[in-house]
Design a protein around this motif. Structure first.
Motif, mmCIF file in Angstrom:
data_model
loop_
_atom_site.group_PDB
_atom_site.id
_atom_site.type_symbol
_atom_site.label_atom_id
_atom_site.label_comp_id
_atom_site.label_asym_id
_atom_site.label_seq_id
_atom_site.Cartn_x
_atom_site.Cartn_y
_atom_site.Cartn_z
ATOM 1 N N ASP A 1 0.820 -1.213 0.000
ATOM 2 C CA ASP A 1 0.000 0.000 0.000
ATOM 3 C C ASP A 1 0.860 1.272 0.000
ATOM 4 O OD1 ASP A 1 0.845 0.009 2.632
ATOM 5 O OD2 ASP A 1 -1.163 0.006 3.497
ATOM 6 N N GLY A 2 2.109 1.133 -0.425
ATOM 7 C CA GLY A 2 3.012 2.276 -0.489
ATOM 8 C C GLY A 2 2.521 3.378 -1.411
ATOM 9 N N ALA A 3 1.947 3.018 -2.549
ATOM 10 C CA ALA A 3 1.431 4.038 -3.464
ATOM 11 C C ALA A 3 0.250 4.771 -2.851
ATOM 12 C CB ALA A 3 1.031 3.406 -4.797
ATOM 13 N N THR A 4 -0.546 4.065 -2.061
ATOM 14 C CA THR A 4 -1.676 4.695 -1.371
ATOM 15 C C THR A 4 -1.166 5.687 -0.330
ATOM 16 O OG1 THR A 4 -2.969 2.680 -1.694
ATOM 17 C CG2 THR A 4 -3.798 4.265 -0.080
ATOM 18 N N ARG A 5 -0.174 5.272 0.454
ATOM 19 C CA ARG A 5 0.404 6.173 1.456
ATOM 20 C C ARG A 5 1.040 7.391 0.785
ATOM 21 N NH1 ARG A 5 2.049 1.303 3.790
ATOM 22 N NH2 ARG A 5 4.171 1.607 3.047
ATOM 23 N N ALA A 6 1.732 7.159 -0.330
ATOM 24 C CA ALA A 6 2.351 8.268 -1.054
ATOM 25 C C ALA A 6 1.285 9.210 -1.616
ATOM 26 C CB ALA A 6 3.230 7.733 -2.185
ATOM 27 N N ALA A 7 0.213 8.651 -2.161
ATOM 28 C CA ALA A 7 -0.867 9.490 -2.696
ATOM 29 C C ALA A 7 -1.487 10.338 -1.600
ATOM 30 C CB ALA A 7 -1.925 8.621 -3.381
ATOM 31 N N LEU A 8 -1.664 9.754 -0.425
ATOM 32 C CA LEU A 8 -2.196 10.515 0.702
ATOM 33 C C LEU A 8 -1.255 11.662 1.068
ATOM 34 C CD1 LEU A 8 -4.157 11.050 3.020
ATOM 35 C CD2 LEU A 8 -2.953 9.265 4.327
ATOM 36 N N ALA A 9 0.046 11.399 1.123
ATOM 37 C CA ALA A 9 1.016 12.440 1.461
ATOM 38 C C ALA A 9 1.018 13.556 0.419
ATOM 39 C CB ALA A 9 2.414 11.831 1.593
ATOM 40 N N VAL A 10 0.888 13.199 -0.854
ATOM 41 C CA VAL A 10 0.828 14.197 -1.926
ATOM 42 C C VAL A 10 -0.458 15.018 -1.817
ATOM 43 C CG1 VAL A 10 0.622 14.474 -4.437
ATOM 44 C CG2 VAL A 10 2.347 12.927 -3.494
ATOM 45 N N ALA A 11 -1.568 14.346 -1.548
ATOM 46 C CA ALA A 11 -2.847 15.050 -1.392
ATOM 47 C C ALA A 11 -2.800 16.009 -0.206
ATOM 48 C CB ALA A 11 -3.984 14.049 -1.220
ATOM 49 N N GLU A 12 -2.141 15.594 0.868
ATOM 50 C CA GLU A 12 -2.019 16.464 2.042
ATOM 51 C C GLU A 12 -1.227 17.733 1.738
ATOM 52 O OE1 GLU A 12 -2.503 13.220 5.650
ATOM 53 O OE2 GLU A 12 -0.480 13.633 4.891
ATOM 54 N N LEU A 13 -0.407 17.701 0.700
ATOM 55 C CA LEU A 13 0.318 18.909 0.260
ATOM 56 C C LEU A 13 -0.542 19.785 -0.653
ATOM 57 C CD1 LEU A 13 3.876 17.489 -0.531
ATOM 58 C CD2 LEU A 13 3.146 18.788 1.486
ATOM 59 N N GLY A 14 -1.724 19.278 -1.027
ATOM 60 C CA GLY A 14 -2.644 20.066 -1.838
ATOM 61 C C GLY A 14 -2.632 19.753 -3.321
ATOM 62 N N TYR A 15 -1.973 18.679 -3.719
ATOM 63 C CA TYR A 15 -1.892 18.317 -5.131
ATOM 64 C C TYR A 15 -3.024 17.375 -5.533
ATOM 65 C CZ TYR A 15 2.860 20.154 -5.120
ATOM 66 O OH TYR A 15 3.954 20.969 -5.021
#
Length: 145
Positions: free
Chosen positions: A87-101
Motif C-alpha cells: 500500500d506504499g502508493a496509497t500512502r504516497a498518494a495521501l502524502a501528496v494530497a495532504e500537500l494540496g496536489y
C-alpha cells in the motif's frame, strides 16, 4: 445493509477518479506529454533495481519534506510503489494530497508494469520482459476493457 446501485455508482466513480492503471499510464508516458508527474515512492535500493522511465523518485518518507520543491503544482501526480501487495502508493498518494496536489494511485505498481511487458529503466539502460499471459494479452496492445 443493502447496497444500492446509487452506492455502487458513487464507489466506482470514486475509484476511477483516484486510481489509474499501468496501461493508461504507459499510453500517457509514451505520448511524450503525459500531463502528470509519475512518482516512484519506493526507497533508493528499489529505484536502483529498476524504475519506470520518466518517473520522479520521491520516497514516501520524503514527500512531506521535499514534495513542494520536487513537484510541479500545475500537474497532477500519479504515485506507484511495488504492486498490489503493497500500500506504499496509497500512502504516497495521501502524502501528496495532504500537500494540496491532485493525485491518483497507479494500481498494480511496478510489478504489473513489468508483467505487462513495459520497459523498466536501470542504470544500464531500459530492459523489457515479455508480457505475462496471466496479466496481459500477448497478441494485442490492449485488453479492450
Amino acid at each position: 445493509m443493502t447496497i444500492t446501485s446509487s452506492d455502487a455508482v458513487s464507489f466506482f466513480t470514486a475509484q476511477l477518479r483516484f486510481r489509474t492503471d499501468v496501461a493508461d499510464v504507459h499510453a500517457a508516458m509514451a505520448s511524450g506529454t503525459p500531463g502528470f508527474t509519475l512518482l516512484d515512492s519506493r526507497g533508493a535500493l528499489a529505484w536502483t533495481q529498476g524504475r519506470i522511465p520518466g518517473a520522479l523518485h520521491l520516497p514516501t518518507a520524503d514527500i512531506a519534506r521535499r514534495g513542494v520543491d520536487s513537484l510541479d503544482p500545475s500537474l497532477p501526480v500519479v504515485t506507484y510503489c511495488w504492486g498490489p501487495g503493497c500500500d506504499g502508493a496509497t500512502r504516497a498518494a495521501l502524502a501528496v494530497a495532504e500537500l494540496g496536489y491532485e493525485v491518483k494511485e497507479m494500481i498494480g505498481g511496478i510489478e504489473y508494469w513489468i508483467r505487462e511487458g513495459f520497459g523498466v529503466e536501470t542504470d544500464d539502460g531500459v530492459v523489457r520482459r515479455p508480457a505475462d499471459p496471466l496479466t496481459s494479452p500477448t497478441a494485442g496492445i490492449t485488453c479492450d476493457c
